[in-house]
Design a protein around this motif. Sequence first.
Motif, short mmCIF file in Angstrom:
data_model
loop_
_atom_site.label_atom_id
_atom_site.label_comp_id
_atom_site.label_asym_id
_atom_site.label_seq_id
_atom_site.Cartn_x
_atom_site.Cartn_y
_atom_site.Cartn_z
N VAL A 71 107.69 28.96 -44.10
CA VAL A 71 108.70 27.99 -44.52
C VAL A 71 108.16 27.07 -45.60
N PHE A 72 106.92 26.63 -45.42
CA PHE A 72 106.30 25.68 -46.33
C PHE A 72 105.34 26.40 -47.28
N GLU A 73 105.58 26.23 -48.57
CA GLU A 73 104.62 26.77 -49.54
C GLU A 73 103.38 25.89 -49.57
N LYS A 74 103.60 24.58 -49.49
CA LYS A 74 102.50 23.63 -49.34
C LYS A 74 103.05 22.36 -48.73
N ALA A 118 106.19 17.68 -48.70
CA ALA A 118 106.39 19.09 -48.38
C ALA A 118 107.07 19.80 -49.54
N HIS A 119 106.49 20.91 -49.97
CA HIS A 119 107.06 21.80 -50.98
C HIS A 119 107.39 23.12 -50.29
N MET A 120 108.63 23.57 -50.44
CA MET A 120 109.15 24.65 -49.61
C MET A 120 109.07 26.01 -50.30
N GLN A 121 109.06 27.08 -49.50
CA GLN A 121 109.12 28.44 -50.06
C GLN A 121 110.49 28.73 -50.67
N ASN A 122 111.55 28.43 -49.93
CA ASN A 122 112.90 28.74 -50.38
C ASN A 122 113.40 27.65 -51.33
N PRO A 123 113.82 27.99 -52.54
CA PRO A 123 114.30 26.96 -53.48
C PRO A 123 115.51 26.18 -52.99
N HIS A 124 116.25 26.74 -52.03
CA HIS A 124 117.42 26.02 -51.51
C HIS A 124 117.03 24.96 -50.47
N ALA A 125 115.81 25.04 -49.97
CA ALA A 125 115.31 24.04 -49.02
C ALA A 125 114.63 22.94 -49.82
N PRO A 126 115.05 21.70 -49.67
CA PRO A 126 114.53 20.64 -50.53
C PRO A 126 113.11 20.21 -50.19
N ALA A 127 112.38 19.84 -51.23
CA ALA A 127 111.10 19.15 -51.03
C ALA A 127 111.40 17.78 -50.45
N VAL A 128 110.39 17.18 -49.83
CA VAL A 128 110.62 15.88 -49.20
C VAL A 128 109.33 15.06 -49.24
N HIS A 129 109.52 13.76 -49.25
CA HIS A 129 108.40 12.81 -49.21
C HIS A 129 108.70 11.75 -48.17
N THR A 235 116.28 21.82 -43.31
CA THR A 235 115.35 22.95 -43.49
C THR A 235 115.80 24.16 -42.69
N GLU A 236 116.21 23.95 -41.45
CA GLU A 236 116.67 25.07 -40.63
C GLU A 236 117.92 25.73 -41.24
N LYS A 237 118.73 24.94 -41.90
CA LYS A 237 119.96 25.45 -42.50
C LYS A 237 119.68 26.26 -43.76
N ARG A 238 118.66 25.87 -44.52
CA ARG A 238 118.44 26.46 -45.85
C ARG A 238 117.29 27.46 -45.93
N ARG A 239 116.45 27.53 -44.91
CA ARG A 239 115.20 28.29 -45.06
C ARG A 239 115.42 29.79 -45.21
N ASN A 240 116.57 30.31 -44.76
CA ASN A 240 116.83 31.76 -44.88
C ASN A 240 117.91 32.08 -45.92
N GLN A 241 118.34 31.10 -46.67
CA GLN A 241 119.38 31.33 -47.66
C GLN A 241 118.85 32.22 -48.79
N PRO A 242 119.58 33.26 -49.16
CA PRO A 242 119.11 34.13 -50.25
C PRO A 242 118.94 33.35 -51.55
N TRP A 243 117.89 33.71 -52.32
CA TRP A 243 117.65 33.03 -53.59
C TRP A 243 117.25 34.05 -54.66
N THR A 244 117.43 33.63 -55.90
CA THR A 244 117.18 34.50 -57.04
C THR A 244 115.96 34.02 -57.83
N ASP A 245 115.57 34.82 -58.81
CA ASP A 245 114.48 34.40 -59.70
C ASP A 245 114.86 33.12 -60.45
N ALA A 246 116.12 32.99 -60.79
CA ALA A 246 116.58 31.78 -61.49
C ALA A 246 116.46 30.56 -60.58
#
Length: 293
Positions: A71-74, A118-129, A235-246
């Motif tokens: 879920v988390f890239e970093k 937190a920086h996320m794997q899925n671009p649809h899941a927002p980073a947070v501070h 995060t639970e809502k967005r972590r599996n949302q399909p994403w593109t290269d764009a």
Amino acid sequence: MTDMFDDRKALASAWFRDLRDQIVAAFEELENTQTDDRPAGRFEVTETKRKSDDGADAGGGLMSVMRGGRVFEKVGVNVSTVYGELGERAQAAMAARKGLPGMKEDPRFWASGISLVAHMQNPHAPAVHMNTRMFWTPHAWWFGGGSDLNPCIEYTEDTAAFHHVLKQYCDHHDAEYYPKYKAWADEYFFIPHRNRARGIGGVFYDDHNTDDWQADFAFTQDVGRAFLPAFVPITEKRRNQPWTDADKDAQLIHRGLYAEYNLVYDRGTKFGLETGHDANAVLMSLPPLAKWV
């Protein structure tokens, strides 16, 4: 004043550590419940230490970083308690910004807090501070902190949900806190050289001292408690949302903005580096990958 605050310092420091433990456990559970071929991410924990100019112990903390998770890239969750004497530059900045001219005569300080990015794997899941902290000098004490969401692809329902939770927790203490500290976040998390906000805001406050330490500490605790219910459902809502290269490209570009803000404007980054804290812990907030156009 110092003796009176010893117990309060211990309470605050213990709370920030407890909040850190709660968040680390919740984030590792998100990794456990994510279906992915990769191993579930785990935090690497490193003890950080700070030394004064004369080599004496000046505190430290724990740096907890997860990289390459499902879920988390970093993501980093740091806690620290540091103390000693402020250098001349920090004294001058404190005197100018806080109105504490006595810092030159007695530059002692104590600070404790938690800081999370937190920086996320899925671009649809927002980073947070998120961070919360207590700061003490012989001349004054105060709390500060806040929480803000940083989506590269904004969803209005996520923005509304995040702010709704923050407002609920703020309203438990004072109905004026949320609008006041939301406006402060909008002003603070703004990138002047880009003429745009870093994200969709949240709440931010500093110098919080109503002369009632218990009430101000309780408010700061609730700002910390609000974080997981505000962020995890998104995060639970967005972590599996399909994403593109764009979508990924948009995420990397937005991370560039995040890095610019943290290196140029963020008070915590400046304070940490100027007071000799572990540079890796201070710069934990930087994304693993970013892009500039």
